[in-house]
Design a protein around this motif. Structure first.
Motif, PDB file in Angstrom:
ATOM      1  N   THR A 203      58.858  73.200  68.932  1.00  0.00           N
ATOM      2  CA  THR A 203      58.872  72.105  68.148  1.00  0.00           C
ATOM      3  C   THR A 203      58.261  72.587  66.895  1.00  0.00           C
ATOM      4  OG1 THR A 203      58.822  70.880  70.324  1.00  0.00           O
ATOM      5  CG2 THR A 203      58.049  69.832  68.090  1.00  0.00           C
ATOM      6  N   SER A 207      60.219  72.869  63.011  1.00  0.00           N
ATOM      7  CA  SER A 207      59.962  72.334  61.935  1.00  0.00           C
ATOM      8  C   SER A 207      59.564  73.022  60.579  1.00  0.00           C
ATOM      9  CB  SER A 207      58.533  71.398  62.131  1.00  0.00           C
ATOM     10  OG  SER A 207      57.562  72.419  61.959  1.00  0.00           O
ATOM     11  N   THR A 210      62.171  72.502  57.437  1.00  0.00           N
ATOM     12  CA  THR A 210      61.994  71.325  56.435  1.00  0.00           C
ATOM     13  C   THR A 210      60.466  71.652  56.000  1.00  0.00           C
ATOM     14  OG1 THR A 210      62.991  69.885  58.284  1.00  0.00           O
ATOM     15  CG2 THR A 210      61.524  68.885  56.665  1.00  0.00           C
ATOM     16  N   ASP A 378      65.700  65.735  58.919  1.00  0.00           N
ATOM     17  CA  ASP A 378      64.943  66.345  59.948  1.00  0.00           C
ATOM     18  C   ASP A 378      63.476  65.382  59.858  1.00  0.00           C
ATOM     19  OD1 ASP A 378      66.596  68.351  60.390  1.00  0.00           O
ATOM     20  OD2 ASP A 378      66.074  69.528  58.761  1.00  0.00           O
ATOM     21  N   THR A 379      63.292  65.062  58.590  1.00  0.00           N
ATOM     22  CA  THR A 379      61.973  64.575  58.685  1.00  0.00           C
ATOM     23  C   THR A 379      61.736  63.059  58.856  1.00  0.00           C
ATOM     24  OG1 THR A 379      62.334  63.832  56.131  1.00  0.00           O
ATOM     25  CG2 THR A 379      61.176  65.768  56.346  1.00  0.00           C
ATOM     26  N   ARG A 382      60.469  63.738  62.204  1.00  0.00           N
ATOM     27  CA  ARG A 382      59.236  64.165  62.107  1.00  0.00           C
ATOM     28  C   ARG A 382      58.150  63.427  61.736  1.00  0.00           C
ATOM     29  NH1 ARG A 382      60.715  69.221  64.144  1.00  0.00           N
ATOM     30  NH2 ARG A 382      62.977  70.105  63.519  1.00  0.00           N
ATOM     31  N   SER A 385      54.927  63.632  63.299  1.00  0.00           N
ATOM     32  CA  SER A 385      54.563  64.970  63.908  1.00  0.00           C
ATOM     33  C   SER A 385      53.982  65.946  62.793  1.00  0.00           C
ATOM     34  CB  SER A 385      55.846  65.430  64.438  1.00  0.00           C
ATOM     35  OG  SER A 385      56.801  65.726  63.612  1.00  0.00           O
ATOM     36  N   LEU A 387      54.312  69.259  60.531  1.00  0.00           N
ATOM     37  CA  LEU A 387      55.360  70.265  59.938  1.00  0.00           C
ATOM     38  C   LEU A 387      54.728  71.518  59.519  1.00  0.00           C
ATOM     39  CD1 LEU A 387      57.082  68.088  57.348  1.00  0.00           C
ATOM     40  CD2 LEU A 387      58.161  69.024  59.117  1.00  0.00           C
TER      41      LEU A 387
END
Length: 455
Positions: A203, A207, A210, A378-379, A382, A385, A387
């Motif tokens: 995971t 990331s 991005t 993508d963001t 996330r 989460s 990066l």
């Protein structure tokens, strides 16, 4: 690290205030040598004091405000002095020279932050985030840097290392004390523990693309044959006339690169020479550079003239682009249209299509929506989460992942525990290098050499 360091910690040039930072065991002693407070007395910890900097002959160098901050609760976890001078080069230079003559040495790039790391105030990911914070060009980049400086990635890496440490402890006990009355370590239990770590590392790796865009910028190349509106598009996105626009095909003969922010996302925009067959040597060089630009780009904007049918040159360009990272702009929608979005969809399957006129601000906004969606896709998932924005972190995560996958393969083959332990320990060490718990001096020197002086 016993010596005391000093540097100008504000940007060079003229300003209201310039700051000289001193850190080390002799910081207070140096302050006492060169600073005469307006009200006689000893420096008070964490209290700004007004007075003058004086040289060896007691000549006034500058009128200043000084603050002494006693360790350990300082940026470097050492005694720190900051001298607030008038913000011109001469008073700053003269004051720094006096500080150096009084027992300090000139700090190296990033040495204050390096000392914070070596003294345990920051780990390596937090130290690297300090420079990301300083160099942030957009709000979103800044937010990510603040999160990392506060330790969001560090805590995740430490959690993963603790999970691997639990596995290593179980492995060691079962290898070294097989006859003791302990719980037998089954291959199923090993697989469950290692696979959980593997999924979480994956995971983080996912990331990284991005994260790199937010840190370094989204590389966008504007391509197309001559005279379709590429330079007009660049000028429109920049909201200024940066590229020359004429009705003469081939006006742009070289790539033009500019940086901008689109809704908080840093973008590096490249306007390229029109791609066509030509005998002009200079234009040919520009065309080759155009091809190199769109091969290196994260996103390609292929500009087509909606008032003209597709020509062979358009098809030639389409053959060289990746549809998944291409936006096709059907430009000049204010003119009678002969080119349709469905025609583009069949010619370049998977590419997004926008049909607008770049003379219209709404057309620009529609295109900006597509550009932002390249990152937002993508963001958005996330947002809550972590990066990974640093290439060093990504490389170490990938190395750790390889070791972890080797360990899992060994578990599935039911190989001896000693073999599995080697790969698990390798993954554990790679994660440690990310936060600086197991990292070579040359790597540290490389990391901190990228900092500015005085930080």
């Amino acid at each position: 690290m016993k010596n005391t360091i000093a540097a100008i910690s504000t940007p060079y040039g003229e300003g209201g205030v310039g700051i000289i930072r001193i850190s080390g065991d002799n910081a207070e002693e140096i302050l006492r040598k060169i600073f005469v407070p307006a009200v006689p007395g000893d420096p008070v910890n964490r209290r700004m004091t007004y007075g003058h900097i004086v040289d060896e002959e007691q000549n006034i160098v500058d009128e200043v405000l000084c603050v002494l901050m006693k360790k350990p609760k300082t940026y470097t976890a050492e005694d720190v002095v900051e001298i607030n001078c008038h913000g011109g080069m001469v008073p700053l230079r003269k004051t720094l020279e006096l500080v150096l003559r009084s027992g300090a040495r000139a700090a190296e790039r990033g040495e204050f932050t390096k000392r914070a790391f070596l003294n345990g105030r920051l780990d390596l990911t937090q130290a690297e985030a300090v420079m990301d914070l300083i160099s942030a060009k957009t709000d979103r980049t800044y937010d990510v840097a603040v999160e990392q400086m506060e330790g969001i990635l560090s805590r995740k890496i430490r959690m993963l290392r603790n999970m691997l440490l639990d596995v290593l402890v179980d492995l060691t006990v079962n290898i070294d004390y097989p006859d003791e009355d302990i719980e037998e370590l089954t291959y199923r239990k090993l697989f469950t523990g290692l696979d959980s770590v593997r999924q979480q590392i994956q995971t983080l790796i996912d990331s990284a693309d991005t994260g790199r865009i937010l840190r370094e910028g989204l590389k966008v190349a504007i391509i197309g044959k001559p005279n379709v509106g590429k330079s007009s598009l660049m000028n429109g996105l920049l909201r200024e006339s940066r590229a020359i626009v004429t009705e003469i095909p081939g006006t742009t003969r070289d790539t033009i690169e500019e940086s901008l922010s689109i809704r908080g996302i840093p973008v590096i925009l490249t306007d390229t020479a029109g791609i066509r067959r030509t005998d002009d040597k200079i234009e040919s060089i520009g065309i080759e550079r155009s091809k190199a630009s769109f091969n290196e780009a994260d996103l390609v904007i292929l500009v087509l003239d909606g008032s003209r049918e597709l020509e062979q040159e358009d098809y030639d360009i389409m053959e060289h682009v990746n549809p998944s990272r291409t936006i096709v702009l059907i430009n000049k929608s204010d003119l009678p249209q002969v080119l349709s979005a469905s025609e583009i969809s069949s010619a370049l399957k998977g590419a997004r299509t926008v049909s607008e006129s770049m003379k219209d601000i709404e057309g620009l906004k529609a295109l900006e929506d597509c550009i932002v969606s390249r990152v937002e896709t993508d963001t958005s998932a996330r947002r809550e989460s972590i990066l990974v924005t640093n290439a060093r972190h990504r490389d170490l995560l990938e190395e750790g992942m390889r070791s972890l996958c080797d360990a899992i393969d060994a578990v599935l083959r039911k190989e001896p525990l000693e073999i599995i332990e080697i790969d698990v320990n390798s993954a554990y060490e790679r994660l440690g290098e990310i936060i600086g718990e197991a990292v070579a001096d040359d790597i540290l020197n490389e990391v901190f050499s990228r900092f500015c002086l005085g930080k």
